[in-house]
Scaffold this motif. Sequence first.
Motif, PDB file in Angstrom:
ATOM      1  N   PHE A  74      43.817 -20.982   0.036  1.00  0.00           N
ATOM      2  CA  PHE A  74      43.226 -19.653  -0.161  1.00  0.00           C
ATOM      3  C   PHE A  74      42.615 -19.079   1.110  1.00  0.00           C
ATOM      4  O   PHE A  74      42.730 -17.884   1.383  1.00  0.00           O
ATOM      5  CB  PHE A  74      42.176 -19.702  -1.276  1.00  0.00           C
ATOM      6  N   PHE A  77      44.539 -16.808   3.182  1.00  0.00           N
ATOM      7  CA  PHE A  77      44.807 -15.470   2.662  1.00  0.00           C
ATOM      8  C   PHE A  77      43.743 -14.463   3.107  1.00  0.00           C
ATOM      9  O   PHE A  77      43.949 -13.259   3.008  1.00  0.00           O
ATOM     10  CB  PHE A  77      44.875 -15.542   1.131  1.00  0.00           C
ATOM     11  N   LEU A 212      51.114 -21.949  -8.229  1.00  0.00           N
ATOM     12  CA  LEU A 212      49.684 -22.264  -8.090  1.00  0.00           C
ATOM     13  C   LEU A 212      49.351 -23.604  -8.752  1.00  0.00           C
ATOM     14  O   LEU A 212      48.680 -24.452  -8.166  1.00  0.00           O
ATOM     15  CB  LEU A 212      48.836 -21.175  -8.747  1.00  0.00           C
ATOM     16  N   ASN A 213      49.838 -23.783  -9.995  1.00  0.00           N
ATOM     17  CA  ASN A 213      49.545 -25.020 -10.716  1.00  0.00           C
ATOM     18  C   ASN A 213      50.061 -26.236  -9.959  1.00  0.00           C
ATOM     19  O   ASN A 213      49.366 -27.241  -9.843  1.00  0.00           O
ATOM     20  CB  ASN A 213      50.169 -24.978 -12.114  1.00  0.00           C
ATOM     21  N   GLN A 216      47.946 -27.014  -6.939  1.00  0.00           N
ATOM     22  CA  GLN A 216      46.703 -27.686  -7.305  1.00  0.00           C
ATOM     23  C   GLN A 216      46.964 -29.154  -7.661  1.00  0.00           C
ATOM     24  O   GLN A 216      46.198 -30.039  -7.284  1.00  0.00           O
ATOM     25  CB  GLN A 216      46.048 -26.985  -8.501  1.00  0.00           C
ATOM     26  N   ASN A 222      41.571 -29.113  -3.003  1.00  0.00           N
ATOM     27  CA  ASN A 222      41.933 -28.023  -3.902  1.00  0.00           C
ATOM     28  C   ASN A 222      42.238 -26.759  -3.097  1.00  0.00           C
ATOM     29  O   ASN A 222      41.342 -26.082  -2.600  1.00  0.00           O
ATOM     30  CB  ASN A 222      40.805 -27.758  -4.895  1.00  0.00           C
ATOM     31  N   VAL A 224      43.677 -23.928  -4.063  1.00  0.00           N
ATOM     32  CA  VAL A 224      43.808 -22.635  -4.744  1.00  0.00           C
ATOM     33  C   VAL A 224      42.464 -21.937  -4.907  1.00  0.00           C
ATOM     34  O   VAL A 224      42.387 -20.863  -5.492  1.00  0.00           O
ATOM     35  CB  VAL A 224      44.504 -22.770  -6.124  1.00  0.00           C
ATOM     36  N   ILE A 225      41.387 -22.524  -4.400  1.00  0.00           N
ATOM     37  CA  ILE A 225      40.077 -21.873  -4.421  1.00  0.00           C
ATOM     38  C   ILE A 225      39.541 -21.827  -2.995  1.00  0.00           C
ATOM     39  O   ILE A 225      40.058 -22.513  -2.118  1.00  0.00           O
ATOM     40  CB  ILE A 225      39.074 -22.628  -5.331  1.00  0.00           C
ATOM     41  N   PRO A 226      38.519 -20.972  -2.730  1.00  0.00           N
ATOM     42  CA  PRO A 226      37.969 -20.927  -1.375  1.00  0.00           C
ATOM     43  C   PRO A 226      37.403 -22.290  -0.994  1.00  0.00           C
ATOM     44  O   PRO A 226      36.966 -23.031  -1.871  1.00  0.00           O
ATOM     45  CB  PRO A 226      36.831 -19.899  -1.482  1.00  0.00           C
ATOM     46  N   PRO A 229      31.463 -23.925   0.340  1.00  0.00           N
ATOM     47  CA  PRO A 229      30.513 -23.472   1.359  1.00  0.00           C
ATOM     48  C   PRO A 229      29.788 -24.679   1.959  1.00  0.00           C
ATOM     49  O   PRO A 229      29.130 -25.410   1.225  1.00  0.00           O
ATOM     50  CB  PRO A 229      29.532 -22.592   0.581  1.00  0.00           C
ATOM     51  N   TYR A 291      52.506 -21.145   0.140  1.00  0.00           N
ATOM     52  CA  TYR A 291      52.470 -22.231  -0.835  1.00  0.00           C
ATOM     53  C   TYR A 291      53.859 -22.841  -1.020  1.00  0.00           C
ATOM     54  O   TYR A 291      53.984 -24.044  -1.262  1.00  0.00           O
ATOM     55  CB  TYR A 291      51.940 -21.730  -2.187  1.00  0.00           C
TER      56      TYR A 291
ATOM     57  N   ALA B  46      32.463 -15.936  -1.330  1.00  0.00           N
ATOM     58  CA  ALA B  46      33.248 -17.143  -1.042  1.00  0.00           C
ATOM     59  C   ALA B  46      32.574 -18.010   0.015  1.00  0.00           C
ATOM     60  O   ALA B  46      32.706 -19.226   0.009  1.00  0.00           O
ATOM     61  CB  ALA B  46      34.656 -16.758  -0.582  1.00  0.00           C
ATOM     62  N   GLY B  47      31.848 -17.377   0.948  1.00  0.00           N
ATOM     63  CA  GLY B  47      31.250 -18.128   2.039  1.00  0.00           C
ATOM     64  C   GLY B  47      29.940 -18.792   1.680  1.00  0.00           C
ATOM     65  O   GLY B  47      29.591 -19.831   2.240  1.00  0.00           O
ATOM     66  N   ASN B  53      35.047 -19.914  -7.604  1.00  0.00           N
ATOM     67  CA  ASN B  53      35.904 -21.083  -7.790  1.00  0.00           C
ATOM     68  C   ASN B  53      36.320 -21.311  -9.243  1.00  0.00           C
ATOM     69  O   ASN B  53      37.174 -22.144  -9.518  1.00  0.00           O
ATOM     70  CB  ASN B  53      35.200 -22.344  -7.281  1.00  0.00           C
ATOM     71  N   GLN B  55      38.215 -21.271 -12.479  1.00  0.00           N
ATOM     72  CA  GLN B  55      39.640 -21.031 -12.715  1.00  0.00           C
ATOM     73  C   GLN B  55      39.815 -20.489 -14.127  1.00  0.00           C
ATOM     74  O   GLN B  55      39.358 -21.084 -15.092  1.00  0.00           O
ATOM     75  CB  GLN B  55      40.420 -22.320 -12.488  1.00  0.00           C
ATOM     76  N   ALA B  59      45.663 -22.520 -12.815  1.00  0.00           N
ATOM     77  CA  ALA B  59      45.052 -22.735 -11.504  1.00  0.00           C
ATOM     78  C   ALA B  59      44.520 -21.438 -10.894  1.00  0.00           C
ATOM     79  O   ALA B  59      43.945 -21.443  -9.822  1.00  0.00           O
ATOM     80  CB  ALA B  59      46.068 -23.372 -10.565  1.00  0.00           C
ATOM     81  N   SER B  61      42.233 -18.801  -9.824  1.00  0.00           N
ATOM     82  CA  SER B  61      40.771 -18.732  -9.756  1.00  0.00           C
ATOM     83  C   SER B  61      40.309 -17.282  -9.644  1.00  0.00           C
ATOM     84  O   SER B  61      41.093 -16.377  -9.331  1.00  0.00           O
ATOM     85  CB  SER B  61      40.281 -19.530  -8.548  1.00  0.00           C
ATOM     86  N   ALA B  63      38.618 -16.202  -7.329  1.00  0.00           N
ATOM     87  CA  ALA B  63      38.808 -15.829  -5.923  1.00  0.00           C
ATOM     88  C   ALA B  63      40.129 -15.085  -5.731  1.00  0.00           C
ATOM     89  O   ALA B  63      40.186 -14.049  -5.072  1.00  0.00           O
ATOM     90  CB  ALA B  63      38.774 -17.075  -5.047  1.00  0.00           C
ATOM     91  N   TRP B  64      41.198 -15.602  -6.345  1.00  0.00           N
ATOM     92  CA  TRP B  64      42.494 -14.929  -6.223  1.00  0.00           C
ATOM     93  C   TRP B  64      42.470 -13.557  -6.885  1.00  0.00           C
ATOM     94  O   TRP B  64      43.025 -12.596  -6.370  1.00  0.00           O
ATOM     95  CB  TRP B  64      43.606 -15.790  -6.838  1.00  0.00           C
TER      96      TRP B  64
END
Lengths: 532, 110
Positions: A74, A77, A212-213, A216, A222, A224-226, A229, A291, B46-47, B53, B55, B59, B61, B63-64
């Motif tokens: 992610f 992107f 996506l699935n 993951q 992972n 597919v998520i940011p 932090p 991906y 996100a930061g 996060n 979902q 999958a 999320s 975020a997407w």
Amino acid sequence: MSTDDIIAVSFFIGVIALTLIITYFAAKRNTGASSHYVAGGQIKGWQNGLAISGDYLSAASFLGIAGAIALEGFAGFYLSVGFLVAYLTVLLLVAEPMRNLGKYTLADMLAARFNARGVRAASALNTIMISTFYMIAQLVGAGALIGLLLPFIPPTMAIILVGVLMTVYVVLGGMIATTWIQIVKAGLLILATLVLTIAVLAQFSFNPFSILNEVQASTPQNMVIPPAPESFGSGLDTVSLFLALVLGTAGLPHILIRFLTVPDAKTARSSIVTATWIIGGFYLLTPIVGYGATLLVGQQTITSQDPSGNVAAPQLAGVIGGPAFLGFISAVAFATIVAVVAGLVISASGAFAHDVYNNIFRNGEASEQEQFRAARIASGAVAVGSILLALAFQDLNVAFLVALAFGVAASANVPVILLTIFWRRFNTIGAITGMLTGFVASVGLTFLSPNILGDAAIYPLEEPPAVFSVPLGFLGCFVGTLLGGKSTEEEEREGRQANYEEIYVRANTGFSTLEEELENSRREGEQEESRA
Amino acid sequence: MEERGEYWSRVAQTSAFQDLMQKKKVFIIPATIFFFVFYMGLPVLAGFTTVLNVQVIGALSLAWIYALAQFVMTWTLLHLYVSRANKWDEVVERVREEAASDLGEKREEG
């Protein structure tokens, strides 16, 4: 040479031949300074839109984003989102005033208000530095890319090859050739990406969700998520990157001069519409390509070829379509680099020949013939200079140079562009200090960052330092205006600054000079009378 | 210079020009603030947090979804702006006419 190599080389030769044919025809029409810098202002809206897309979809977009998504998921992107939304800044705030006030270069727009060599010189410096940073990154990238895809061409040869080609395009064909090469290249790039996307989707029964699935399920981290932090610093770094992207585009000289190649503001507008749809559509496909490479090529294979994943897209093409498709994608990537570099040469040489030579040294009195000659000489000199710099830097990791270009554009150019249009009290000293502060802040912080100093870094963040340097750029403009200079009214009386009303009206309406306006309306009136 | 400046401020004072600037400000200022806040929301969330996060469908999320919403926002604002700006062009024509008649009179007097 194997059959595969022959196929790849044929695509390369095909693409190069196509661009040279374009240059041949463009050279016939490249007859003066105006056609050299801005294609005589005669490019149509959709053509300009495609050319903007071409300028924008550099190798960094095509290869870099796909690679970043393939390896980081992610977070890769982020670049797509930032590059696209940036067009709102351009469209809403900058494009039309730029079109209405400018002529050949960014400095022309500032000079419409400020009659001072210092403003022109500072703006020319920024343009030259931004274009050079960008250019070195592209040229070194070309060397590395071609070295990987066609191992029988050494990187040094590749850099020289790209350099010679772009010199031919720009010196002979000027902006007309550069524009048409961008158009052709944008078409090829879109075609290549579409084919690649459809081929990937076909492997997953045309269901993006199942990609996506699978990502993951099949990658350890992972993707597919940011990314989680980590610290306040890493969050600030992400914010800084987004800020540099959304503002930087509105200060990139090679993008801004594209609004001067069209006949009016309406066409400038429609070209942004075309560009934004193409660029957005293209970026929507980047996750599928990225991906797709993660799943079909595999992260290990990607990093073993290139640690930053820059050849993930061509590798994916090779896995899906064999050597012919790999050769085609590589040739398109090559055309991408050459075309973007040609656009950069035009903007840098405009700053040299038009701003520095003609307006600063010759007081704007060089004849049309002299200006055209100076433009061509400067183009050749800029091209040769950047080839030499790229050869000198070819063993360094130069990925940060593109980010640096965005950082400087956002911090040094954007504040002064916005305040020139919107701030009545702005003055000459403010404009000059603002540009220099933004430049020094963005370059200085980058040089103090881990990109250059590694572990000894004083400024800890790796992304462009926009979160600090953009406010500093604005601060430079304000402080310079308040402390250093005469008031706007004094400058107006002395002829050092155009009347703000004039700038305000012209930026918002596109009226040129009042006498011209009167003349036009009188002529229209007469025509109507004669018709009646 | 003085005279030239005066010409331009007379154009700036025409009712058509005032109308043009009013129309522009009403759209551009809110639109700019909106897109900037909506856009910077992504890196801030996100930061610094993990709220994106979650979902929602397989999958996919938040975020997407937020990132793709930026595309929708860009295209929507783009077309809202262009359809308005094309109408502003008509107001610009009115400014041209008003300025021409205004200045024409001024010139005859002079």
